[in-house]
Design an enzyme around this catalytic site. Sequence first.
Site, PDB file in Angstrom:
ATOM      1  N   GLU B  79       0.806  -1.230   0.000  1.00  0.00           N
ATOM      2  CA  GLU B  79       0.000   0.000   0.000  1.00  0.00           C
ATOM      3  C   GLU B  79       0.831   1.269   0.000  1.00  0.00           C
ATOM      4  O   GLU B  79       0.511   2.224  -0.704  1.00  0.00           O
ATOM      5  CB  GLU B  79      -0.954   0.011   1.195  1.00  0.00           C
ATOM      6  N   HIS B 148      -9.733  -4.380  11.890  1.00  0.00           N
ATOM      7  CA  HIS B 148     -10.595  -4.480  10.700  1.00  0.00           C
ATOM      8  C   HIS B 148     -11.923  -3.746  10.874  1.00  0.00           C
ATOM      9  O   HIS B 148     -12.924  -4.138  10.286  1.00  0.00           O
ATOM     10  CB  HIS B 148     -10.850  -5.946  10.337  1.00  0.00           C
TER      11      HIS B 148
HETATM   12  C1  LIG Z   1      -2.028  -4.134   4.981  1.00  0.00           C
HETATM   13  C2  LIG Z   1      -3.183  -4.981   4.584  1.00  0.00           C
HETATM   14  N1  LIG Z   1      -3.646  -4.909   3.327  1.00  0.00           N
HETATM   15  C3  LIG Z   1      -4.676  -5.681   2.950  1.00  0.00           C
HETATM   16  C4  LIG Z   1      -5.252  -6.553   3.828  1.00  0.00           C
HETATM   17  C5  LIG Z   1      -6.399  -7.446   3.384  1.00  0.00           C
HETATM   18  N2  LIG Z   1      -5.929  -8.818   3.292  1.00  0.00           N
HETATM   19  C6  LIG Z   1      -6.057  -9.692   4.310  1.00  0.00           C
HETATM   20  S1  LIG Z   1      -5.351 -11.150   4.002  1.00  0.00           S
HETATM   21  C7  LIG Z   1      -4.881 -10.673   2.451  1.00  0.00           C
HETATM   22  C8  LIG Z   1      -4.149 -11.600   1.559  1.00  0.00           C
HETATM   23  C9  LIG Z   1      -2.979 -12.198   2.208  1.00  0.00           C
HETATM   24  O1  LIG Z   1      -2.400 -13.109   1.353  1.00  0.00           O
HETATM   25  P1  LIG Z   1      -1.191 -13.979   1.793  1.00  0.00           P
HETATM   26  O2  LIG Z   1      -0.191 -13.112   2.514  1.00  0.00           O
HETATM   27  O3  LIG Z   1      -0.702 -14.709   0.606  1.00  0.00           O
HETATM   28  O4  LIG Z   1      -1.790 -14.958   2.887  1.00  0.00           O
HETATM   29  P2  LIG Z   1      -2.934 -16.061   2.714  1.00  0.00           P
HETATM   30  O5  LIG Z   1      -4.219 -15.382   3.044  1.00  0.00           O
HETATM   31  O6  LIG Z   1      -2.860 -16.587   1.339  1.00  0.00           O
HETATM   32  O7  LIG Z   1      -2.616 -17.081   3.757  1.00  0.00           O
HETATM   33  C10 LIG Z   1      -5.263  -9.359   2.223  1.00  0.00           C
HETATM   34  C11 LIG Z   1      -5.007  -8.603   0.986  1.00  0.00           C
HETATM   35  C12 LIG Z   1      -4.757  -6.581   5.150  1.00  0.00           C
HETATM   36  N3  LIG Z   1      -5.289  -7.381   6.095  1.00  0.00           N
HETATM   37  N4  LIG Z   1      -3.709  -5.814   5.494  1.00  0.00           N
END
Ligand SMILES: Cc1ncc(C[n+]2csc(CCOP(=O)(O)OP(=O)(O)O)c2C)c(N)n1
Lengths: 325, 343
Positions: B79, B148
Amino acid sequence: MNTAEIPRRDLLETMVLLRCFEEKIVEVYGRQDMKTPVHLYIGQEAIATGVCAHLRKEDYLVTTHRSHAHCLAKGADPQALYAEFYGRVDGCCKGMGGSMHPAFPDLGIIGTSAIVGGGIPHGVGTALASSLRGDDRISVVFFGDGASEEGTFHESLNFAALKKLPVLFVCENNGYATVSPLFNRQPNPDVSERAKGYGITSYCVDGNDVEAVYEAADKAVKQLRQGGGPVFIEAKTYRWKGHVGPGEDWKTGARDREELEQWKKECPLKRYLAKLKEDGVSASDFDALVQKTDAMLDAALEEARKSEFPPTEQMYELLYRKGGC
Amino acid sequence: MPWTAVCISKDDSLRFEQDGHRCLSYVEALNEAQRQALDSDPEVFLIGEGIDDVGGVFGSTKGLKEAFGDRVMDMPIAENGLTGVVSAAAGVGMKPVLVHMRADFLPMSMDQLTNHAAKWHYMSGGQTSIPLVVRSIIGRGWGSAAQHSQGTHSMFLSTPGLKIALPSTPYDAKGLFLSAMQDPNPVLIFEHRWLYDSVGPVPEEMYAVPLGEAIVRRKGSDVTIVAVSQTVQQAIQAADTLAEKGIEVEVVDPRTIAPLDMKTIMESVSKTGRLVICDVSCKTGGYGAEIVCRLAESDPALLQAPVHRVSFPDLPTPNSPVLEEAYYPGVDDIIAAVEAALS
Ligand SMILES: Cc1ncc(C[n+]2csc(CCOP(=O)(O)OP(=O)(O)O)c2C)c(N)n1
């Protein structure tokens, strides 16, 4: 590694625990009384299992929004987790954190961030503390492929390498962040390549093969305990459920069902059971293990649901830690 | 006036439909506004995590990828860096819209917004400007807990150079967005998830709801409620209940908290002498504090009674459903605050 050294039965039992723990959530979530967003780990069990098998109780562990399995594999009480998800006072955070923020300080889990990438520096921080104190604790930090896009990932890896800190970075590359596929977000699908750029020892393993993870983690943990600086493990895997909640992504049109079915064939539990047949573990042994685990979890869940809700005052009392002057 | 109306129930919006006004939900209005912005200007592009997902950011960007291709792009989870990237694209004249699924992720953009985008015009002696629009969504409930469910708008209030809008109706969701797109400065838009399904009249053509203009949602002479975002609906409900007891509440919706339209607020308070302020974030340092301070600075005699604020307590959001219930204020709390202001 000599296969006789691998604690096969323990690995199987842990994977079954992680799977059954979450399947119970899937089972009860429809009742709508577990009011917390659940990010399920089903399909990825080999990773937490293979890594945590090498950890001592006092070692530090940092997890993410997808936290349940890491906590359990480190020894967390399932009932304390369930109670937390139910928002009860007996939960591991007294009902304050829910599924995304577990803390078990006795197990070296000081708190959990659900901000993507938020936890990576925390694992470096606990390792810095160990290094400055000269204790022999190591730190392990789990995160997804998505988190490797954050600035915190690069900043943390750089510092850990610079200071040769005892931290194991474990990237669970499940190919997706929420529903965005990896190729939409990263030009190179091998996250471990980036760690190499910082001079960090890196392994890329099949994350659905618990022994492959176990062996890489064994080498990593040996290096860490000998003061050899940080290690990076990328484990390639797949998440069966949607990003959040008990549903599956093909139902919403976010993924192909075919893809999921293909990966289900690579189920880490089934694959391991097939291997353990050599050791004389039969399908009925396995079923008995599942049943025993499930019964234990049923009881834990029921006890958790009987726990009280926290008093309102609690939310005021917890803002500041008492003490100081 | 259909354009100032707040429809609480389905019947409210049906009334307008019978009068020939097209009604849309808040999320449909947002979607249409973005579609029209993309359609009308090739320099407009949208970027955000999962913006082209099946869900389409709770439906707000649904179908836009299919219609506009590369100009609607998914974003790595990076971000802060990407806020800098799109700010500079804006600096060379493009019109980016950056979308955060939750207002909680906006602090990741804070360095680029507060240290860079907000000040670029000023620091460059007026040579460069950053026409950037950032959408983010406030949510709550279901154990979303402390990372959140935040309303982070107040955090940005003390950064000069940013404009901050909190649309409370479908009409304003579209109109404020389209104004933000015309604005040569960085504009932050905070939407509320709980308003997404609310329905109200929305014209089909492009129109602007000017930034920095408050609106009187309901006229009354006894007490002024200043409310933003989701609390506007709650304030209207409170006012309806209080009207049955003979208390006439005036509800003012600033619509943007930066710039803040003190003129409209002052006019209302000079009529009623009493003030209740509602917000969707913690109390301390909120826009309400700013209103009260400005009143005190300019004409403290306007207030005939102590001011009351209805906002989240100064606490992170707890997870447990019983604590959430205690944490979030409701219509009853607004009624109690009005009664306290009158007593
Ligand atoms: C800084 C931030 N940006 C966006 C989000 C929304 N978000 C939560 S989990 C996620 C994806 C995470 O993907 P990954 O790190 O690959 O973990 P996975 O869920 O696949 O285990 C996103 C975009 C967040 N929680 N924090």
